[in-house]
Design an enzyme around this catalytic site. Sequence first.
Site, PDB file in Angstrom:
ATOM      1  N   GLU A  21      94.301  36.694  44.937  1.00 49.31           N
ATOM      2  CA  GLU A  21      93.280  35.880  45.404  1.00 49.31           C
ATOM      3  C   GLU A  21      92.636  36.128  43.850  1.00 49.31           C
ATOM      4  OE1 GLU A  21      91.775  38.681  49.093  1.00 49.31           O
ATOM      5  OE2 GLU A  21      91.526  39.937  47.718  1.00 49.31           O
ATOM      6  N   LYS A  23      90.332  37.980  40.989  1.00 52.89           N
ATOM      7  CA  LYS A  23      89.994  39.363  40.307  1.00 52.89           C
ATOM      8  C   LYS A  23      89.165  39.744  39.591  1.00 52.89           C
ATOM      9  CE  LYS A  23      91.392  44.037  39.097  1.00 52.89           C
ATOM     10  NZ  LYS A  23      90.563  44.790  38.951  1.00 52.89           N
ATOM     11  N   ARG A 198      96.475  53.939  46.316  1.00 52.19           N
ATOM     12  CA  ARG A 198      97.108  53.258  45.058  1.00 52.19           C
ATOM     13  C   ARG A 198      98.274  52.358  45.284  1.00 52.19           C
ATOM     14  NH1 ARG A 198      95.165  51.446  41.200  1.00 52.19           N
ATOM     15  NH2 ARG A 198      93.737  53.218  40.462  1.00 52.19           N
ATOM     16  N   LYS A 204      98.059  43.690  39.820  1.00 50.15           N
ATOM     17  CA  LYS A 204      97.342  43.297  40.184  1.00 50.15           C
ATOM     18  C   LYS A 204      97.996  42.315  38.554  1.00 50.15           C
ATOM     19  CE  LYS A 204      95.507  47.624  37.930  1.00 50.15           C
ATOM     20  NZ  LYS A 204      94.013  48.215  37.974  1.00 50.15           N
ATOM     21  N   ASP A 438      61.008  10.954  31.462  1.00 49.73           N
ATOM     22  CA  ASP A 438      61.672  11.107  29.604  1.00 49.73           C
ATOM     23  C   ASP A 438      60.473  10.809  29.129  1.00 49.73           C
ATOM     24  OD1 ASP A 438      62.790  11.469  27.466  1.00 49.73           O
ATOM     25  OD2 ASP A 438      63.668   9.569  27.833  1.00 49.73           O
ATOM     26  N   ASP A 440      58.338  11.028  25.781  1.00 54.69           N
ATOM     27  CA  ASP A 440      59.215  10.214  24.598  1.00 54.69           C
ATOM     28  C   ASP A 440      57.688  10.413  23.556  1.00 54.69           C
ATOM     29  OD1 ASP A 440      61.008   9.859  22.787  1.00 54.69           O
ATOM     30  OD2 ASP A 440      60.814   8.347  22.958  1.00 54.69           O
TER      31      ASP A 440
END
Length: 609
Positions: A21, A23, A198, A204, A438, A440
């Site tokens: 995935e 991170k 952890r 990671k 536009d 101009d």
Amino acid sequence: MKPMLPTLTFEAPKGDDWQYEVKFDGFRAFLKWDDEISLTSRNGKPLLDIFPEIRAFLEDKKEKFAPLLPLVLDGELVDLVNAYKADFGALQIRGRMRSTERIKEKAKNKPCRLMVFDVLTLRGKDMTSLPYEERHRELVNIFEEAGLPLAPDTSDSQLVQLITSEENFQQLWDHVVLNDGEGIVAKHTKSRWEEGKRTDKWFKFKNWKYVNCFITAYEKSNGYFYVSVYKGRELHPLGAVLFGFKPDEKAALAQTIKGNHSGEDDRFIYVNPGICLEVKYLELYEEQMREPHFHQFRFDLKPEECTYEKFAQQQKNIPSGIEITHPDKPIWEETPVQKADFIRYLQEISQHMLPFLRDRLLTVIRYPHGLLGKEAFYQKNCPDYAPDFIRTSLSDGIDYIVCDDLKTLLWLGNQIAIEYHIPFQTISSKGPDEIVFDLDPPSRDHFQLAVQAARMIKEVLDQLELISFIKTSGNKGLQVYIPLPKDRYSYDDTRLFTTFIAQYLVSREPELFTVERMKKNRGGRLYVDYVQHAEGKTIICPFSPRGTKTATVAAPLFWDEVDENLSIESFKVTNMVERINRKGSPFADYFSVKEVQAFDPVLKVLRKK
């Protein structure tokens, strides 16, 4: 609730039992929804008062979520830059806000998103004991049932999005590096969610950047080494480094500094520039490196070679296959922008610009020697020397480049393709998926004519309940956009509308506006170019630089900025990214508007005339 955390590693795990995935760099957050909605940080702090846009979005989806409750989702609250990167610095600033008005303004103009990667409770059932692969399948089902995005997407206005689970590490890593993302999390398919642990079932990998620098001080109380580079003749501090040294390296370095110090006080031992290091870090935050780690000594370098200019060029990882040649080449005349600065602009603006380039035949204007050379030319055909990753599409005998990704955009930038012009439809669409007026004026001195015309058009569009957007042309005018759904209208349909608006402007103010195509016959009036909106015609892409002396940009605007104080010169390559980071993109909702644009009733009336 304490989060389950990944272990840092430098090698991808081997075997087929791993998924990967993106991170994202943000605030870890738990979304809990039973009778009430709560969003809390990893430390248990409530987040919804600071990020009210998340609450408002979820409450709007209450009926969709009702069958899924009670629900607990694990995710990352982010300021999303692209599908692979989040802006942690911008999120930190947002997180410190306490003014209700400022929070409300940011929530509206630059909303954050909750990127979800795990489900912990579903319909009141605890899901944490299920293996990761089963939890992720349930998560996909949740997002499908709630009608939420199944992948990160900045062009999708929905604020809760799914982080996808991928099988190919290298393919995902290439995208992360290309888009300057934080890294990847590898998850074992059989891993269970374990609170506060952890784990070695999640790893990671971080997308480090590298800088050459030198030591200037040693902090006695904690062992930090302070590093800098030269910015001109002055020292430019980058922060302090502690991690990455072996114990013997750290001890020897501290001893060397103590034996060669140039000064000392209660806190620091100072040393003259002399010891050069290579340091890896994630990104800059408030001019300091985030998560710096010592990588190696650079005994081959002199301190004078560790400069801010080189450091600035290294801040953005350039993907493999892209070589930036002559990075110090000056590009613009009156604005000091070198080629490296231009490439950096394209890289940073890409998440906003690429959605408009994607799947469209591209015409660029190249300046091989920059604006100084004056030798510009249009390029439609893809050159023979283009690399294999450049996608092309054949139309009317021309092999056009299709700029679908950042790698192609950076390659074009290295060719000094400054202007990017695109048609009003994609390769796969049968007709226009937008209307553009536009406006101009005869010269920049008459720019306020464009402002007046744009505001008159906005009044009509609001009465017709049509949603519109506006940008500068980057040259001397303004362009009003009306997004349309794909494959629903023809150019004949849109011509009815553009003709109606043009005639309305001319009938209201015939001394100010004209539809006369011959310049000599316009008499100083603004030309409303409704004929330009046709098959095969092009318009300058939003956020594209322009070949002007001052490096102006075709800049999207908020409608309340369109007044007598508006100036083309306010929007340049040098300030556009900072503007968006501060105010958000005025075109952020552009693509989500397409499907809700109520153009049918207007067209029905025009067809009867």
